[in-house]
Design a protein around this motif. Structure first.
Motif, PDB file in Angstrom:
ATOM      1  N   ALA A  60     -33.127 -14.721  14.665  1.00  0.00           N
ATOM      2  CA  ALA A  60     -33.493 -16.136  14.686  1.00  0.00           C
ATOM      3  C   ALA A  60     -32.993 -16.850  13.436  1.00  0.00           C
ATOM      4  O   ALA A  60     -32.451 -17.959  13.517  1.00  0.00           O
ATOM      5  CB  ALA A  60     -35.012 -16.276  14.805  1.00  0.00           C
ATOM      6  N   ASP A  61     -33.143 -16.215  12.295  1.00  0.00           N
ATOM      7  CA  ASP A  61     -32.727 -16.852  11.040  1.00  0.00           C
ATOM      8  C   ASP A  61     -31.213 -17.057  10.988  1.00  0.00           C
ATOM      9  O   ASP A  61     -30.737 -18.051  10.425  1.00  0.00           O
ATOM     10  CB  ASP A  61     -33.180 -16.017   9.836  1.00  0.00           C
ATOM     11  N   THR A  62     -30.454 -16.143  11.585  1.00  0.00           N
ATOM     12  CA  THR A  62     -29.000 -16.308  11.644  1.00  0.00           C
ATOM     13  C   THR A  62     -28.650 -17.504  12.517  1.00  0.00           C
ATOM     14  O   THR A  62     -27.742 -18.286  12.202  1.00  0.00           O
ATOM     15  CB  THR A  62     -28.318 -15.033  12.178  1.00  0.00           C
ATOM     16  N   LEU A  63     -29.385 -17.684  13.612  1.00  0.00           N
ATOM     17  CA  LEU A  63     -29.163 -18.846  14.476  1.00  0.00           C
ATOM     18  C   LEU A  63     -29.535 -20.136  13.753  1.00  0.00           C
ATOM     19  O   LEU A  63     -28.828 -21.141  13.851  1.00  0.00           O
ATOM     20  CB  LEU A  63     -29.977 -18.702  15.766  1.00  0.00           C
ATOM     21  N   PHE A  64     -30.630 -20.111  13.000  1.00  0.00           N
ATOM     22  CA  PHE A  64     -31.014 -21.299  12.228  1.00  0.00           C
ATOM     23  C   PHE A  64     -29.949 -21.618  11.179  1.00  0.00           C
ATOM     24  O   PHE A  64     -29.626 -22.784  10.947  1.00  0.00           O
ATOM     25  CB  PHE A  64     -32.372 -21.095  11.552  1.00  0.00           C
ATOM     26  N   GLU A  65     -29.399 -20.571  10.578  1.00  0.00           N
ATOM     27  CA  GLU A  65     -28.347 -20.763   9.583  1.00  0.00           C
ATOM     28  C   GLU A  65     -27.119 -21.415  10.221  1.00  0.00           C
ATOM     29  O   GLU A  65     -26.526 -22.343   9.654  1.00  0.00           O
ATOM     30  CB  GLU A  65     -27.971 -19.421   8.966  1.00  0.00           C
ATOM     31  N   ARG A  66     -26.756 -20.960  11.421  1.00  0.00           N
ATOM     32  CA  ARG A  66     -25.603 -21.534  12.109  1.00  0.00           C
ATOM     33  C   ARG A  66     -25.866 -22.995  12.492  1.00  0.00           C
ATOM     34  O   ARG A  66     -24.938 -23.802  12.569  1.00  0.00           O
ATOM     35  CB  ARG A  66     -25.257 -20.719  13.351  1.00  0.00           C
ATOM     36  N   SER A  67     -27.132 -23.335  12.721  1.00  0.00           N
ATOM     37  CA  SER A  67     -27.466 -24.712  13.109  1.00  0.00           C
ATOM     38  C   SER A  67     -27.380 -25.687  11.937  1.00  0.00           C
ATOM     39  O   SER A  67     -27.513 -26.901  12.133  1.00  0.00           O
ATOM     40  CB  SER A  67     -28.877 -24.775  13.718  1.00  0.00           C
ATOM     41  N   THR A  68     -27.150 -25.176  10.731  1.00  0.00           N
ATOM     42  CA  THR A  68     -26.983 -26.061   9.571  1.00  0.00           C
ATOM     43  C   THR A  68     -25.506 -26.374   9.315  1.00  0.00           C
ATOM     44  O   THR A  68     -25.177 -27.062   8.350  1.00  0.00           O
ATOM     45  CB  THR A  68     -27.582 -25.423   8.302  1.00  0.00           C
ATOM     46  N   ASN A  69     -24.623 -25.873  10.181  1.00  0.00           N
ATOM     47  CA  ASN A  69     -23.196 -26.141  10.052  1.00  0.00           C
ATOM     48  C   ASN A  69     -22.915 -27.637  10.216  1.00  0.00           C
ATOM     49  O   ASN A  69     -23.669 -28.353  10.882  1.00  0.00           O
ATOM     50  CB  ASN A  69     -22.437 -25.340  11.117  1.00  0.00           C
ATOM     51  N   ALA A  70     -21.830 -28.108   9.648  1.00  0.00           N
ATOM     52  CA  ALA A  70     -21.473 -29.529   9.743  1.00  0.00           C
ATOM     53  C   ALA A  70     -20.863 -29.889  11.091  1.00  0.00           C
ATOM     54  O   ALA A  70     -20.854 -31.063  11.488  1.00  0.00           O
ATOM     55  CB  ALA A  70     -20.508 -29.894   8.626  1.00  0.00           C
TER      56      ALA A  70
END
Length: 224
Positions: A60-70
């Motif tokens: 889940a945290d990896t997905l959240f990290e990807r959702s912070t992409n520009a």
């Protein structure tokens, strides 16, 4: 249609070096390619949620990290991947999402790289609100309205009046938030938004079924 960017390949290689096949699969499902997440990566992640040694928080945290992409492409695919796992993966995944104090913080997201970015940013903000609401509903009710048994012996049909009066407003809010996505046929112009639309449509059918069961239960309680 663009292929994987150098950034995608570097990110995947970094996850490979850390030894996390699961994080690498998340990265590959959320590349800059303007297409829906690839089936093989989604299936790998869904399968991983059913193994005993999977690190659900890391996924889940990896997905959240990807959702912070520009890039709207990466963010939208991170949301689609999250939703897909909520629907098809082990329930432990949405349980973890519901336990978090914060989820997708995309209310101000905007991709300024082009007109398409502006258009898709609107849907990303709406989609993130729905996924947040889906997790919040689980936190409130301790079950997913889309996954519970329906019909005469279903959860909403057999629920006590007290719990039903608590649950119906939660369910109504989830339906309202989903409907705010409000996509039109002419806007279904790429695989990513199509993938989101299909997941949302299937959720809506199940949410309405749960709502119908709840209404029948309420009418039965007050007609006694």
């Amino acid at each position: 249609m663009s292929g994987q960017t150098l950034t995608d390949r570097i990110a995947a290689a970094q996850y490979q070096l850390t030894g996390s096949d699961m994080a690498r699969a998340v990265c590959k499902a959320t590349t800059h390619e303007v297409m829906a997440p690839k089936k093989k990566h989604l299936e790998y992640l869904v399968s991983a949620t059913n193994t005993t040694n999977v690190n659900i928080p890391q996924m889940a945290d990896t997905l959240f990290e990807r959702s912070t992409n520009a890039s709207w492409v990466v963010v939208f695919k991170a949301l689609v991947t999250t939703h897909h796992i909520c629907v098809h993966g082990n329930e432990r995944f949405i349980q973890y999402l519901a336990s978090r104090t914060s989820l997708f913080n995309l209310s101000n997201f905007i991709d300024k790289t082009g007109s398409h970015g502006y258009d898709m940013s609107t849907f990303i903000r709406r989609y993130a609100r729905y996924l947040n609401e889906k997790a919040f509903a689980y936190r409130q009710m301790a079950f997913d309205f889309t996954r519970v048994k329906k019909g005469a012996e279903g959860v909403m049909r057999t629920m006590t009046t007290e719990k039903l009066l608590k649950g119906m407003p939660v369910l109504q809010t989830q339906i309202d938030t989903l409907l705010e996505f409000d996509v039109h046929p002419k806007e279904l112009n790429n695989g990513i938004i199509n993938a989101a639309f299909l997941l949302l449509f299937k959720d809506l059918v199940k949410l309405f079924a749960s709502y119908n069961d709840g209404v029948i239960n309420l009418l039965g309680q007050y007609s006694m």
